[in-house]
Scaffold this motif. Structure first.
Motif, mmCIF file in Angstrom:
data_model
loop_
_atom_site.group_PDB
_atom_site.id
_atom_site.type_symbol
_atom_site.label_atom_id
_atom_site.label_comp_id
_atom_site.label_asym_id
_atom_site.label_seq_id
_atom_site.Cartn_x
_atom_site.Cartn_y
_atom_site.Cartn_z
ATOM 1 N N ARG A 200 0.971 -0.786 -0.534
ATOM 2 C CA ARG A 200 0.012 -0.125 0.302
ATOM 3 C C ARG A 200 0.587 1.048 -0.071
ATOM 4 N NH1 ARG A 200 -1.826 -2.908 3.727
ATOM 5 N NH2 ARG A 200 -1.651 -1.443 5.775
ATOM 6 N N HIS A 201 1.589 1.111 0.372
ATOM 7 C CA HIS A 201 3.186 2.210 0.619
ATOM 8 C C HIS A 201 3.925 2.111 0.247
ATOM 9 C CE1 HIS A 201 -0.019 3.655 3.190
ATOM 10 N NE2 HIS A 201 -0.898 2.569 4.047
ATOM 11 N N PRO A 202 4.757 1.831 -0.914
ATOM 12 C CA PRO A 202 6.049 1.202 -1.399
ATOM 13 C C PRO A 202 6.774 2.090 -1.379
ATOM 14 C CG PRO A 202 4.277 1.817 -3.260
ATOM 15 C CD PRO A 202 3.953 2.344 -2.187
ATOM 16 N N CYS A 203 8.156 1.708 -0.590
ATOM 17 C CA CYS A 203 9.188 2.424 0.206
ATOM 18 C C CYS A 203 9.804 2.713 -1.091
ATOM 19 C CB CYS A 203 10.209 1.932 0.645
ATOM 20 S SG CYS A 203 11.324 0.802 -0.815
ATOM 21 N N VAL A 204 11.409 4.406 -0.917
ATOM 22 C CA VAL A 204 11.481 4.797 -2.212
ATOM 23 C C VAL A 204 13.201 3.979 -2.516
ATOM 24 C CG1 VAL A 204 13.309 6.657 -2.991
ATOM 25 C CG2 VAL A 204 10.419 6.839 -1.742
ATOM 26 N N ASP A 205 13.627 3.220 -1.367
ATOM 27 C CA ASP A 205 15.036 2.610 -1.122
ATOM 28 C C ASP A 205 14.605 1.471 -0.096
ATOM 29 O OD1 ASP A 205 17.819 2.539 -2.714
ATOM 30 O OD2 ASP A 205 18.184 2.942 -0.904
ATOM 31 N N LEU A 206 15.453 0.468 -0.308
ATOM 32 C CA LEU A 206 15.891 -0.297 0.811
ATOM 33 C C LEU A 206 17.994 -0.386 0.456
ATOM 34 C CD1 LEU A 206 15.762 -2.588 2.886
ATOM 35 C CD2 LEU A 206 14.563 -3.696 1.140
ATOM 36 N N ASP A 207 17.775 -0.525 1.589
ATOM 37 C CA ASP A 207 19.990 -0.300 1.838
ATOM 38 C C ASP A 207 19.347 -1.706 3.155
ATOM 39 O OD1 ASP A 207 20.990 0.958 -0.023
ATOM 40 O OD2 ASP A 207 20.137 2.734 1.024
#
Length: 137
Positions: free
Chosen positions: A30-37
């Motif tokens: 529902r709320h996609p992230c912008v970035d994942l490290d």
């Protein structure tokens, strides 16, 4: 602290959904992230013990979504971001030695586990307290 880094691996992802589980995965749909490290680091505590620490940095589009995410991951049984890497043989991540931090649109999640020896609970907690302050790789 006298600790020494032994090994470090990191990976960047653009989509958080496939790298999460439970209610947290549904949140990302529902709320996609912008970035994942994500990063796994193994440290020597200077007393003959090694500790595996997994850290995830999740960048959300809005601060309100980051706050909602942190509240969700901090609640037991709701799921989380999948840890990067494997816990060393003979140890495992259990969620017991866990910490997170919110900084505007960023949520940092850390978990530690013994890799060898018998680090104290205080040492394992210190590892995550320090890890949530790391900058993203």
């Amino acid at each position: 602290m006298g600790w020494r880094q032994l090994k470090k691996t990191a990976r960047r992802e653009l989509n958080c959904g496939p790298h999460s589980f439970g209610e947290v995965q549904r949140f990302f749909l529902r709320h996609p992230c912008v970035d994942l490290d994500r990063m796994m680091v193994t440290v020597d505590d200077g007393a003959g013990n090694t500790i595996a620490v997994s850290v995830a940095w999740v960048q959300m589009p809005r601060a309100s979504e980051a706050s909602d995410l942190k509240r969700l991951v901090d609640k037991d049984g709701t799921g989380n971001v999948v840890l990067f890497g494997e816990a060393p043989p003979g140890s495992r991540f259990t969620g017991k030695n866990y910490d997170s931090r919110l900084a505007k649109k960023l949520v940092v999640i850390a978990e530690s586990a013994p890799a060898s020896g018998r680090p104290s609970e205080a040492t394992l907690e210190t590892a995550v307290d320090v890890a949530v302050e790391f900058p993203a790789p």
